[in-house]
Design a protein around this motif. Structure first.
Motif, short mmCIF file in Angstrom:
data_model
loop_
_atom_site.label_atom_id
_atom_site.label_comp_id
_atom_site.label_asym_id
_atom_site.label_seq_id
_atom_site.Cartn_x
_atom_site.Cartn_y
_atom_site.Cartn_z
N SER A 365 59.64 -54.78 -2.13
CA SER A 365 58.49 -53.91 -1.88
C SER A 365 57.94 -54.10 -0.47
CB SER A 365 57.40 -54.16 -2.91
OG SER A 365 57.86 -53.85 -4.22
N GLN A 366 57.96 -55.34 0.02
CA GLN A 366 57.50 -55.58 1.39
C GLN A 366 58.38 -54.85 2.39
OE1 GLN A 366 57.59 -59.86 1.38
NE2 GLN A 366 55.41 -60.05 0.89
N LEU A 367 59.69 -54.89 2.17
CA LEU A 367 60.60 -54.14 3.04
C LEU A 367 60.37 -52.65 2.90
CD1 LEU A 367 63.91 -56.16 2.47
CD2 LEU A 367 62.40 -56.24 4.47
N GLU A 368 60.11 -52.21 1.65
CA GLU A 368 59.88 -50.79 1.42
C GLU A 368 58.61 -50.33 2.12
OE1 GLU A 368 59.46 -47.70 -2.39
OE2 GLU A 368 59.29 -49.86 -2.68
N VAL A 369 57.55 -51.15 2.09
CA VAL A 369 56.30 -50.78 2.75
C VAL A 369 56.50 -50.69 4.26
CG1 VAL A 369 53.98 -51.61 3.31
CG2 VAL A 369 54.79 -51.66 0.95
N ARG A 370 57.22 -51.65 4.82
CA ARG A 370 57.46 -51.60 6.28
C ARG A 370 58.26 -50.36 6.66
NH1 ARG A 370 57.88 -57.40 5.85
NH2 ARG A 370 60.14 -57.30 5.57
N ALA A 371 59.30 -50.08 5.88
CA ALA A 371 60.11 -48.90 6.20
C ALA A 371 59.33 -47.61 6.00
CB ALA A 371 61.36 -48.90 5.31
N ALA A 372 58.56 -47.52 4.92
CA ALA A 372 57.78 -46.31 4.66
C ALA A 372 56.69 -46.13 5.71
CB ALA A 372 57.17 -46.37 3.26
N THR A 373 56.11 -47.23 6.17
CA THR A 373 55.09 -47.14 7.22
C THR A 373 55.69 -46.62 8.52
OG1 THR A 373 53.87 -49.00 6.24
CG2 THR A 373 53.38 -48.45 8.53
N LEU A 374 56.86 -47.14 8.86
CA LEU A 374 57.54 -46.68 10.07
C LEU A 374 57.92 -45.21 9.95
CD1 LEU A 374 58.80 -47.26 12.83
CD2 LEU A 374 60.89 -48.00 11.64
N ALA A 375 58.42 -44.80 8.78
CA ALA A 375 58.79 -43.39 8.58
C ALA A 375 57.57 -42.48 8.67
CB ALA A 375 59.49 -43.24 7.23
N PHE A 376 56.46 -42.92 8.08
CA PHE A 376 55.24 -42.11 8.11
C PHE A 376 54.74 -41.92 9.54
CE2 PHE A 376 50.50 -42.07 7.68
CZ PHE A 376 50.40 -40.77 7.18
N ARG A 377 54.75 -42.99 10.30
CA ARG A 377 54.28 -42.89 11.69
C ARG A 377 55.21 -42.00 12.50
NH1 ARG A 377 52.81 -49.31 12.67
NH2 ARG A 377 50.94 -49.34 11.30
N SER A 378 56.52 -42.12 12.22
CA SER A 378 57.48 -41.29 12.96
C SER A 378 57.28 -39.81 12.66
CB SER A 378 58.90 -41.71 12.60
OG SER A 378 59.14 -43.07 12.96
N VAL A 379 57.05 -39.50 11.37
CA VAL A 379 56.82 -38.10 11.01
C VAL A 379 55.56 -37.58 11.66
CG1 VAL A 379 56.29 -36.57 9.07
CG2 VAL A 379 58.11 -38.27 8.85
N GLN A 380 54.51 -38.41 11.70
CA GLN A 380 53.28 -37.98 12.35
C GLN A 380 53.50 -37.69 13.84
OE1 GLN A 380 50.56 -41.23 11.26
NE2 GLN A 380 49.36 -39.74 10.10
N GLU A 381 54.31 -38.51 14.49
CA GLU A 381 54.60 -38.26 15.90
C GLU A 381 55.40 -36.97 16.08
OE1 GLU A 381 53.68 -39.72 18.65
OE2 GLU A 381 52.41 -41.15 17.59
N GLU A 382 56.33 -36.75 15.13
CA GLU A 382 57.16 -35.55 15.25
C GLU A 382 56.35 -34.28 15.01
OE1 GLU A 382 60.40 -36.12 12.58
OE2 GLU A 382 61.22 -37.84 13.67
N VAL A 383 55.24 -34.43 14.23
CA VAL A 383 54.39 -33.25 14.02
C VAL A 383 53.79 -32.78 15.35
CG1 VAL A 383 52.21 -32.50 12.95
CG2 VAL A 383 53.87 -33.80 11.61
N ARG A 384 53.52 -33.71 16.23
CA ARG A 384 52.93 -33.35 17.53
C ARG A 384 53.86 -32.45 18.33
NH1 ARG A 384 51.37 -38.75 20.51
NH2 ARG A 384 50.69 -37.16 22.03
N PHE A 385 55.16 -32.62 18.12
CA PHE A 385 56.13 -31.82 18.88
C PHE A 385 56.61 -30.60 18.08
CE2 PHE A 385 56.52 -36.23 20.31
CZ PHE A 385 56.22 -36.07 21.66
N GLY A 386 56.02 -30.40 16.90
CA GLY A 386 56.35 -29.21 16.13
C GLY A 386 57.66 -29.29 15.38
N THR A 387 58.29 -30.46 15.29
CA THR A 387 59.55 -30.58 14.56
C THR A 387 59.35 -30.93 13.09
OG1 THR A 387 59.73 -32.91 15.20
CG2 THR A 387 60.77 -31.27 16.65
N ARG A 388 58.12 -31.23 12.69
CA ARG A 388 57.81 -31.55 11.29
C ARG A 388 56.63 -30.70 10.84
NH1 ARG A 388 61.43 -34.77 8.25
NH2 ARG A 388 62.36 -36.29 9.66
#
Length: 474
Positions: A365-388
């Protein structure tokens, strides 16, 4: 700017949710030990088993009394009337009339009887009573374990429910900000109405989950009141206790030696063996001495001393049947010991497996939280460029929330399994946990009654009265 603020808020809320189980609490916050002390003091199950133990203690006193002289007194007063059928009799001086008569007689006597020998039946009765006392003491220990385990589970239930409420609240706050961001972007034409509707639906679902979590918290608080005896305050974080065994085999060896159910059943096997001997002794004769002193009006003083021997000759097969029944009951207790041992060892194995699985789940679960946190932040960044899209952000955020929920459940499961392992090993006791509580002393009452004192006559009886008052039972 909107997306940047949203990213900062999400990061701040994520940290708060992840630390829901480890937030620094005030010094006056309640500990698990405090809850367990209250659970022990407010447990009716402890009082019930302690009373059952005192009743078993009295069987020892009664068995001892059967070996002592039995002294009784008798007192009687009798009024006798005579009504003759023939009211007249012929005498030398002629017929005379007979009147009704009445007489009063009194008597008082003292008798004593002492058992000299009965083949050991009465002595065996005392041995059985003492073994049943030891078995009942183990029942009290098992009740203590149940009370403490219920207290642990109630405490962890509230902790887990609070963590989930905090997690769901942070989720509602985060999605609310996402909804505002989607509405702002819709106003400037960056997203469609669909993105706003998706965020609105996600917010409704988050609020529903929050309501469900609050309901679970109320149920957990109700369980806390039931098992601890009061409403929960601010509960401190709790960690898993130190392992009581290094391996499953070692834990099962401890359980064989220490678990109260196994030790209780071993005592009952001894009781079964003694009852077989009692059934054999019942077929033997008994010898008793008796004495009597009496004073009566018509007979004066009388005294007698004698020895009596009684024994069975024929009772229709009753004694043989009782012997066979005792043998069958003994065999049943031996089988119960085998079954109880298997059940205890199985519970040890289950608790050990749950503990192992929960620890593995924590790491995953600790690995899952780290990976999900990184994915969430990446998606948020991609929203800024209109790709998400907003839906992608919500999906990633949901994955992160699920990962955090799994981590919370895994941590609680580890602590729960640790205490369940202690219970299955027979170590979840006030003594082993070193709790600051005065426990019921099983030897105090036993020592007070084992010599069968007479209340308010002997010094031992006076001490027994004081003990009863201290227990609040007089």
């Amino acid at each position: 700017m909107i997306v940047t603020n949203l990213f900062r808020s999400a990061r701040r809320l994520s940290a708060a949710a992840l630390l829901a189980l480890g937030t620094a609490l005030p010094v006056q916050a309640e500990t698990l030990a405090d809850a367990l002390v209250s659970a022990y003091r407010n447990a009716g199950l402890i009082d019930k088993n302690a009373a059952a133990l005192r009743a078993a203690d009295e069987d020892v006193a009664q068995a001892l009394a059967a070996l002592r002289p039995i002294i009784d007194y008798t007192a009687s007063i009798t009024r006798t009337w005579q009504f003759p059928n023939d009211r007249t009799v012929n005498t030398a001086t002629g017929p005379q009339r007979i009147e009704n008569t009445a007489e009063t007689s009194t008597s008082i006597g003292i008798s004593a009887n002492l058992l000299l020998w009965d083949g050991g039946a009465t002595r065996l009765r005392g041995d059985v009573a003492r073994e049943l006392v030891l078995a009942t003491r183990q029942g009290l220990i098992n009740a203590e374990q149940q009370v403490l385990l219920n207290g642990v589970l109630a405490y962890l239930g509230v902790r887990e429910a609070i963590a989930f409420v905090n997690l769901r609240q942070s989720n509602v706050q985060l999605i609310s900000e996402q909804l505002r961001a989607a509405q702002d972007r819709f106003e400037v034409g960056e997203v469609t109405r669909t993105d706003v509707a998706v965020a609105e639906a996600a917010l409704a679902s988050a609020r529903s989950n929050l309501a469900l979590a609050r309901g679970d918290l109320e149920q957990a608080r109700a369980d806390f009141v039931r098992f601890v005896g009061r409403q929960p305050g601010q509960l401190q974080d709790v960690s898993a206790p130190a392992p009581a065994a290094g391996s499953l085999d070692a834990a099962q060896r401890v359980a064989r030696r220490s678990h109260p159910l196994i030790r209780q059943q071993m005592r009952l096997v001894t009781v079964g063996d003694l009852n077989v001997l009692r059934a054999e002794a019942a077929m033997k004769p008994s010898i008793s001495a008796n004495a009597r002193v009496s004073v009566a009006d018509e007979f004066g003083e009388q005294a007698s001393v004698g020895v009596t021997m009684t024994g069975p000759i024929y009772r229709g097969g009753q004694l043989s049947s009782l012997y066979r029944q005792a043998v069958a009951n003994r065999d049943e207790t031996r089988a119960d010991l085998h079954i109880t041992t298997d059940d205890v060892l199985q519970r040890v194995a289950q608790a050990w497996a749950q503990l192992t699985v929960s620890r593995a789940r924590i790491q995953a679960s600790q690995l899952e939280v780290r990976a999900a946190t990184l994915a969430f932040r990446s998606v948020q960044e991609e929203v800024r460029f209109g790709t998400r899209t907003t839906l992608d952000v919500l999906d990633a955020e949901q994955d992160l929330q699920d990962a955090r929920a799994n981590l919370i459940s895994s941590r609680i499961a580890e602590i729960r399994a640790s205490y369940q392992l202690l219970s299955s090993m027979g170590l979840l006791t006030v003594e082993h946990l070193n709790l600051p509580v005065v426990t019921y002393d099983p030897s105090a009452y036993y020592n007070a009654v084992k010599t069968a004192p007479v209340r308010k006559v002997s010094p031992q009886g006076e001490k027994l009265d004081l003990l009863l008052k201290s227990l609040g039972k007089n």
